[in-house]
Design a protein around this motif. Structure first.
Motif, mmCIF file in Angstrom:
data_model
loop_
_atom_site.group_PDB
_atom_site.id
_atom_site.type_symbol
_atom_site.label_atom_id
_atom_site.label_comp_id
_atom_site.label_asym_id
_atom_site.label_seq_id
_atom_site.Cartn_x
_atom_site.Cartn_y
_atom_site.Cartn_z
ATOM 1 N N SER A 38 0.830 -1.199 0.000
ATOM 2 C CA SER A 38 0.000 0.000 0.000
ATOM 3 C C SER A 38 0.867 1.253 0.000
ATOM 4 C CB SER A 38 -0.916 -0.010 1.232
ATOM 5 O OG SER A 38 -1.682 1.173 1.303
ATOM 6 N N CYS A 42 1.223 4.385 -2.915
ATOM 7 C CA CYS A 42 1.108 5.789 -2.507
ATOM 8 C C CYS A 42 2.334 6.584 -2.941
ATOM 9 C CB CYS A 42 0.915 5.851 -0.988
ATOM 10 S SG CYS A 42 0.909 7.518 -0.297
ATOM 11 N N ALA A 161 4.719 11.913 1.562
ATOM 12 C CA ALA A 161 3.778 10.843 1.205
ATOM 13 C C ALA A 161 3.939 9.649 2.143
ATOM 14 C CB ALA A 161 4.013 10.411 -0.243
ATOM 15 N N ASP A 164 1.940 10.136 5.164
ATOM 16 C CA ASP A 164 0.506 9.951 4.880
ATOM 17 C C ASP A 164 0.122 8.478 4.863
ATOM 18 O OD1 ASP A 164 0.243 12.674 4.686
ATOM 19 O OD2 ASP A 164 0.380 12.721 2.487
ATOM 20 N N CYS A 165 1.043 7.599 4.472
ATOM 21 C CA CYS A 165 0.729 6.167 4.424
ATOM 22 C C CYS A 165 1.342 5.411 5.610
ATOM 23 C CB CYS A 165 1.137 5.548 3.092
ATOM 24 S SG CYS A 165 2.872 5.729 2.658
#
Length: 486
Positions: A38, A42, A161, A164-165
């Motif tokens: 995942s 991203c 990023a 964010d993940c």
């Protein structure tokens, strides 16, 4: 007077980054493959948003290559690599054999230190980050000083990023005060588990002597052989397209063309038709003076420029249709300047009588240049196999452009910007480097036999004398027991 020691700042920054990466490693060891996958998706999406901007910044900061081609490389990595990674299993149970009662467990090696080049700084850094995260490893990028700003812009966005993940702080970072002292600190830091060097040759020795597993994506200087059964038109088209892509700055691009004498004139005519200019002796001297002002050392300031730019700077004018400069050669020697790696649209052209002589010529060129890739254009499968069997290279490409084929764009090789090699004498792999190079396999084996069974089966049988001694002892014991019973 204010004095700032840049080396000390770089060393201190390197230490901080490595300690943060060490802490990130502990957290990432608990991540499942699904969670890492995942994060990869991203990160790829975030990088793709900047593909054009970073291509422009790269061309501007480094002065190398062609902006449009850099966009293609950036998009290729962002689009193709995640698709190839989705089907890969890197951490957790990789393989389980119920019949043999064994398992393979994928384990991340630890903090990766990646040295990225000036010629493809963005696409290389994106690729390194995606493969590191896929395999559960934190990564610290050491950019080339010439590409430090564009690399920092990319890594800042990827680090954002990553947050964010839900990747831990320090999982993706970049040395911003770039000096050799700082990079050496990264390489030698106790937290560094592996060093990946993509073509930064002046730091090859430090990586090789670091005591860490070391992957070296070395120099290119790829030879290409056009065999008599080849589709000459297509072969020449591939070679010119490959050598001019990004103004020849990609190391895997063809530098030496070896043509079978039977088709040599046809090859030459086709090359001219496709924009090749075969230089006169005087033009060659002028070009060499431009490319190698110091004997045996290429001037990196003029690399990654178009053939027309090179010709005009060297002092001779050519038609606008010219795309590549060619020097026809006969011999290979230490004094020949065309044995130097030229990261620009320049080719050396050789003619050999047959494939056996061409095979030896390619071998000599590979050993001289430390190249990691060889190309052959042919329809004769036996000749192709002989070339594949005998050449000291990491990859042999067949009927495809070297630049695009080596990175997996026109072949099914793993999509990679770090191409391992073996002729440079450094590095632990000749692969297109993938996440599988960043893990180790923990083996699990269940017991299937009793220890006693093993010991019994492998004990040495008693000698005749030992058997006789045992019989006599048993006889005495029986006689003693018999007397006592009586």
């Amino acid at each position: 007077m204010n004095f700032v020691d840049k080396d000390l700042l770089s060393i201190q920054e390197a230490r901080v980054l490595m300690e943060e990466a060490r802490e990130a490693r502990e957290a990432m060891l608990t991540f499942s493959q699904e969670r890492l996958d995942s994060a990869v998706e991203c990160l790829a999406a975030a990088a793709k948003e900047l593909a054009e901007e970073l291509a422009a910044l790269s061309a501007e900061e480094t002065g190398y290559g062609r902006q449009q081609d850099k966009v293609l490389k950036n998009r290729f990595i962002c689009d193709t690599l995640p698709g190839r990674l989705r089907s890969m299993k890197c951490v957790g149970i990789l393989h389980e054999d119920a019949r043999e009662r064994t398992m393979d467990i994928g384990v991340p090696v630890g903090v990766l230190v990646s040295l990225t080049p000036a010629y493809s700084p963005v696409s290389t850094a994106i690729y390194q980050v995606l493969t590191a995260v896929k395999s559960g490893n934190p990564i610290v990028i050491a950019p080339h000083e010439r590409a430090s700003k564009v690399t920092a812009r990319l890594i800042d966005r990827l680090a954002e990023a990553a947050r964010d993940c839900a990747l831990p702080e320090g999982a993706i970072s970049c040395l911003k005060t770039v000096t050799k002292s700082g990079i050496r600190e990264l390489i030698g830091h106790p937290a560094a588990a592996m060093v990946i060097n993509t073509g930064v040759s002046d730091l090859c020795r430090e990586g090789a002597e670091s005591g860490k597993p070391y992957i070296y994506g070395g120099t290119g200087n790829s030879p290409v052989f056009i065999e008599r059964t080849a589709d000459v038109r297509q072969a020449v088209c591939d070679i010119i397209a490959s050598r001019t892509f990004d103004h020849g700055i990609v190391p895997a691009a063809e530098q030496y063309v070896v043509a079978d004498s039977l088709i040599a004139e046809e090859v030459r005519a086709e090359m001219v038709k496709n924009g090749a200019h075969f230089m006169s002796e005087e033009e060659e001297k002028k070009l060499v003076n431009l490319l190698c002002p110091e004997k045996g050392k290429a001037d990196m300031e003029v690399m990654g420029k178009s053939a027309l730019h090179l010709a005009r700077w060297a002092g001779f004018d050519l038609p606008d249709s010219v795309r590549v400069l060619v020097s026809q050669q006969k011999y290979i020697s230490d004094q020949n300047p065309f044995a130097t790696e030229f990261l620009c649209p320049v080719l050396a052209y050789y003619i050999e009588n047959d494939w056996l002589h061409a095979c030896e010529k390619c071998m000599s060129l590979l050993v001289k240049s430390h190249g990691h890739t060889l190309v052959i254009h042919s329809k004769d499968e036996e000749v192709i196999r002989q070339f594949a069997l005998k050449k000291p290279v990491g990859r042999v490409l067949v009927n495809t452009p070297a630049t695009l084929g080596s990175m997996g764009a026109t072949t099914n090789l793993f999509p990679a910007m770090t191409l391992g090699g073996i002729t440079a004498g450094a590095g632990i792999t000749a692969d297109n480097v993938s996440p599988m190079n960043f893990i180790y396999r923990r083996k699990v084996g269940y017991g299937v036999r009793e220890a006693g069974e093993f010991l019994k089966g492998f004990r040495n049988p008693p000698s005749e004398e030992e058997e006789e001694d045992v019989k006599q002892l048993l006889k005495q014991i029986l006689e003693t027991l018999s007397r006592e019973l009586d």
